[in-house]
Design a protein around this motif. Structure first.
Motif, PDB file in Angstrom:
ATOM      1  N   ALA A   1      12.965   0.607   1.823  1.00  0.00           N
ATOM      2  CA  ALA A   1      12.309   1.557   1.006  1.00  0.00           C
ATOM      3  C   ALA A   1      11.003   1.764   1.914  1.00  0.00           C
ATOM      4  CB  ALA A   1      11.778   0.790  -0.193  1.00  0.00           C
ATOM      5  N   VAL A   2      10.986   2.949   2.603  1.00  0.00           N
ATOM      6  CA  VAL A   2       9.912   3.134   3.686  1.00  0.00           C
ATOM      7  C   VAL A   2       8.819   3.874   2.872  1.00  0.00           C
ATOM      8  CG1 VAL A   2       9.882   4.590   5.825  1.00  0.00           C
ATOM      9  CG2 VAL A   2      11.926   3.392   5.210  1.00  0.00           C
ATOM     10  N   ASN A   3       7.800   3.385   2.780  1.00  0.00           N
ATOM     11  CA  ASN A   3       6.649   4.008   2.091  1.00  0.00           C
ATOM     12  C   ASN A   3       5.658   4.488   3.221  1.00  0.00           C
ATOM     13  OD1 ASN A   3       6.552   1.035   2.499  1.00  0.00           O
ATOM     14  ND2 ASN A   3       4.575   1.321   1.239  1.00  0.00           N
ATOM     15  N   GLY A   4       5.721   5.545   3.708  1.00  0.00           N
ATOM     16  CA  GLY A   4       4.512   6.188   4.481  1.00  0.00           C
ATOM     17  C   GLY A   4       5.103   5.754   6.000  1.00  0.00           C
ATOM     18  N   PHE A   5       4.112   5.497   6.957  1.00  0.00           N
ATOM     19  CA  PHE A   5       4.626   5.253   8.185  1.00  0.00           C
ATOM     20  C   PHE A   5       5.632   4.359   8.872  1.00  0.00           C
ATOM     21  CE2 PHE A   5       0.271   7.237   8.559  1.00  0.00           C
ATOM     22  CZ  PHE A   5       0.614   8.422   9.148  1.00  0.00           C
ATOM     23  N   ALA A   6       6.769   4.686   9.568  1.00  0.00           N
ATOM     24  CA  ALA A   6       7.664   3.795   9.939  1.00  0.00           C
ATOM     25  C   ALA A   6       7.836   4.200  11.346  1.00  0.00           C
ATOM     26  CB  ALA A   6       8.845   3.850   9.360  1.00  0.00           C
ATOM     27  N   LEU A   7       6.937   3.491  12.272  1.00  0.00           N
ATOM     28  CA  LEU A   7       6.877   4.006  13.499  1.00  0.00           C
ATOM     29  C   LEU A   7       7.299   2.784  14.494  1.00  0.00           C
ATOM     30  CD1 LEU A   7       3.666   5.774  13.499  1.00  0.00           C
ATOM     31  CD2 LEU A   7       5.797   6.621  13.371  1.00  0.00           C
ATOM     32  N   GLY A   8       7.816   2.913  15.567  1.00  0.00           N
ATOM     33  CA  GLY A   8       8.056   1.824  16.470  1.00  0.00           C
ATOM     34  C   GLY A   8       8.987   0.882  15.925  1.00  0.00           C
ATOM     35  N   GLY A   9       8.537  -0.485  15.962  1.00  0.00           N
ATOM     36  CA  GLY A   9       9.018  -1.559  15.289  1.00  0.00           C
ATOM     37  C   GLY A   9       9.229  -1.321  13.956  1.00  0.00           C
ATOM     38  N   GLY A  10       8.535  -0.671  13.377  1.00  0.00           N
ATOM     39  CA  GLY A  10       8.827  -0.433  11.880  1.00  0.00           C
ATOM     40  C   GLY A  10      10.122   0.584  11.594  1.00  0.00           C
TER      41      GLY A  10
ATOM     42  N   GLY B   1       0.754  -1.117  -0.171  1.00  0.00           N
ATOM     43  CA  GLY B   1      -0.007   0.150  -0.016  1.00  0.00           C
ATOM     44  C   GLY B   1       0.769   1.324   0.222  1.00  0.00           C
ATOM     45  N   ASP B   2       0.250   2.591   0.096  1.00  0.00           N
ATOM     46  CA  ASP B   2       0.961   3.576   0.226  1.00  0.00           C
ATOM     47  C   ASP B   2       0.536   4.277   1.600  1.00  0.00           C
ATOM     48  OD1 ASP B   2      -1.729   4.532   0.251  1.00  0.00           O
ATOM     49  OD2 ASP B   2      -1.979   5.331  -1.742  1.00  0.00           O
ATOM     50  N   LYS B   3       0.450   3.716   2.497  1.00  0.00           N
ATOM     51  CA  LYS B   3       0.311   4.543   3.823  1.00  0.00           C
ATOM     52  C   LYS B   3       1.083   3.985   4.582  1.00  0.00           C
ATOM     53  CE  LYS B   3      -4.914   5.074   3.554  1.00  0.00           C
ATOM     54  NZ  LYS B   3      -6.087   4.706   4.356  1.00  0.00           N
ATOM     55  N   ALA B   4       1.657   3.032   4.747  1.00  0.00           N
ATOM     56  CA  ALA B   4       2.658   2.465   5.860  1.00  0.00           C
ATOM     57  C   ALA B   4       3.718   1.549   5.258  1.00  0.00           C
ATOM     58  CB  ALA B   4       1.796   1.744   6.975  1.00  0.00           C
ATOM     59  N   PHE B   5       4.875   1.671   5.862  1.00  0.00           N
ATOM     60  CA  PHE B   5       6.011   0.825   5.799  1.00  0.00           C
ATOM     61  C   PHE B   5       5.617  -0.286   6.701  1.00  0.00           C
ATOM     62  CE2 PHE B   5      10.321  -0.639   7.583  1.00  0.00           C
ATOM     63  CZ  PHE B   5      10.798  -1.147   6.335  1.00  0.00           C
ATOM     64  N   VAL B   6       5.915   0.098   7.988  1.00  0.00           N
ATOM     65  CA  VAL B   6       5.147  -0.564   9.200  1.00  0.00           C
ATOM     66  C   VAL B   6       5.022   0.323  10.193  1.00  0.00           C
ATOM     67  CG1 VAL B   6       5.968  -2.374  11.012  1.00  0.00           C
ATOM     68  CG2 VAL B   6       6.791  -2.656   8.795  1.00  0.00           C
ATOM     69  N   ALA B   7       3.818   0.275  10.554  1.00  0.00           N
ATOM     70  CA  ALA B   7       3.348   1.080  11.612  1.00  0.00           C
ATOM     71  C   ALA B   7       3.531   0.834  13.123  1.00  0.00           C
ATOM     72  CB  ALA B   7       1.737   1.447  11.358  1.00  0.00           C
ATOM     73  N   GLY B   8       4.408  -0.418  13.187  1.00  0.00           N
ATOM     74  CA  GLY B   8       4.637  -0.481  14.595  1.00  0.00           C
ATOM     75  C   GLY B   8       4.457  -1.863  14.990  1.00  0.00           C
ATOM     76  N   ALA B   9       4.559  -2.173  16.007  1.00  0.00           N
ATOM     77  CA  ALA B   9       4.430  -3.791  16.553  1.00  0.00           C
ATOM     78  C   ALA B   9       2.869  -3.727  16.672  1.00  0.00           C
ATOM     79  CB  ALA B   9       5.121  -3.968  17.805  1.00  0.00           C
ATOM     80  N   ASP B  10       2.314  -5.016  16.925  1.00  0.00           N
ATOM     81  CA  ASP B  10       1.061  -5.378  17.152  1.00  0.00           C
ATOM     82  C   ASP B  10       0.978  -5.539  18.711  1.00  0.00           C
ATOM     83  OD1 ASP B  10      -1.437  -6.471  17.365  1.00  0.00           O
ATOM     84  OD2 ASP B  10      -1.312  -7.683  15.506  1.00  0.00           O
ATOM     85  N   ILE B  11       0.518  -4.277  19.074  1.00  0.00           N
ATOM     86  CA  ILE B  11       0.199  -4.270  20.528  1.00  0.00           C
ATOM     87  C   ILE B  11      -0.745  -5.092  21.384  1.00  0.00           C
ATOM     88  CG2 ILE B  11      -0.415  -2.382  22.414  1.00  0.00           C
ATOM     89  CD1 ILE B  11       0.300  -0.321  20.375  1.00  0.00           C
ATOM     90  N   SER B  12      -1.619  -5.725  20.642  1.00  0.00           N
ATOM     91  CA  SER B  12      -2.539  -6.401  21.127  1.00  0.00           C
ATOM     92  C   SER B  12      -1.845  -7.630  21.739  1.00  0.00           C
ATOM     93  CB  SER B  12      -3.739  -6.900  20.221  1.00  0.00           C
ATOM     94  OG  SER B  12      -3.083  -7.524  19.072  1.00  0.00           O
TER      95      SER B  12
END
Length: 260
Positions: A104-113, A58-69
């Motif tokens: 190749a960071v496409n969008g959000f790269a947060l936390g674990g991303g 997609g075009d929103k996120a590379f990896v938006a973080g870890a799966d907190i759940s």
């Protein structure tokens, strides 16, 4: 191999690994980390793969973080084990691969991303990318190497600010910090990564693996990077790539490295 959470394609010497959990903004869970370990292991063993590119679907996120759940109710011991296992399977693993890995960071790269991107050998970002380590806003700290790699890349003061504020920086700020090497429009991100990969593939894959080991040694406690460089320099003299590279230079032709 068919995976549930990632896609892999190998073409013209480049293996592209795409984290494919778009409904979760490609968040990392344990299953995805395990699959990434398998995919990177296979690509590193594959003689036809000279460069690995990792990106998000997609075009929103590379990896938006870890799966907190997955870890919201963990104990102290379980938290330690989560970080240790993740670093072993993915983050340290990628950093020490002999095959070059480009994020190749496409969008959000947060936390674990962002930690995944920082574990790669270098990074490109699309102009819409946002990066940050928001863990302290959840009462925890980065656990996949973020507190170690971010200061190495941007300096202690900037890293402290990013961690303490839990804020995000945009692609151009990441470029000015030295966190990413290039910023492109989203449509140009993978073509640019492929172009850089093509330049890398002209060179000796064996020598590149030695260079990765030598550069990484400078950042390891108790390891003398200069000693590692000397050892790896010497090891190169025993390779078929060295023989081909020097022979091609003397014969004024382009080297055809066997990768041995």
């Amino acid at each position: 191999m068919i995976y549930d959470n990632i896609l892999t394609v190998t073409e013209n010497g480049i293996t592209t690994v795409t984290i494919n959990r778009p409904t979760k903004l490609n968040a990392l869970n344990r299953a995805t980390i395990n699959e990434l370990n398998e995919a990177f292991t296979e690509a590193d063993k594959d003689k036809n793969t000279k460069v690995i590119i990792v990106t998000g679907s997609g075009d929103k996120a590379f990896v938006a973080g870890a799966d907190i759940s997955e870890f919201a109710d963990f104990s102290v011991k379980q938290g330690e084990q989560l970080a240790a296992k993740g670093q072993e399977l993915l983050f340290d693993f990628i950093e020490n691969l002999s095959t070059p890995v480009i994020a190749a960071v496409n969008g959000f790269a947060l936390g674990g991303g962002l930690e995944l991107a920082m574990a790669c050998h270098f990074r490109l970002a699309s102009s819409n990318a946002k990066m940050g380590l928001p863990e302290v806003s959840l009462g925890v700290i980065p656990g996949y190497g973020g507190t170690q790699r971010l200061p190495q890349l941007v300096g202690k003061g900037r890293a402290m600010e990013m961690v303490m504020t839990a804020g995000m920086i945009d692609a151009n700020q990441a470029l000015s910090y030295g966190l990413v090497n290039h910023v492109t429009e989203l449509a140009d991100l993978i073509p640019t990564a492929n172009k850089i990969a093509s330049k890398i593939m002209r060179n000796s894959s064996v020598a590149i693996g030695s260079a990765i080991k030598a550069v990484n040694a400078n950042f390891k406690d108790g390891v003398n990077g200069y000693t590692t460089e000397i050892e790896e320099f010497g090891n190169c003299f025993g390779t078929a790539d060295f023989k081909e590279g020097t022979t091609a230079f003397l014969e004024k032709r382009r080297a055809e490295f066997p990768g041995e």
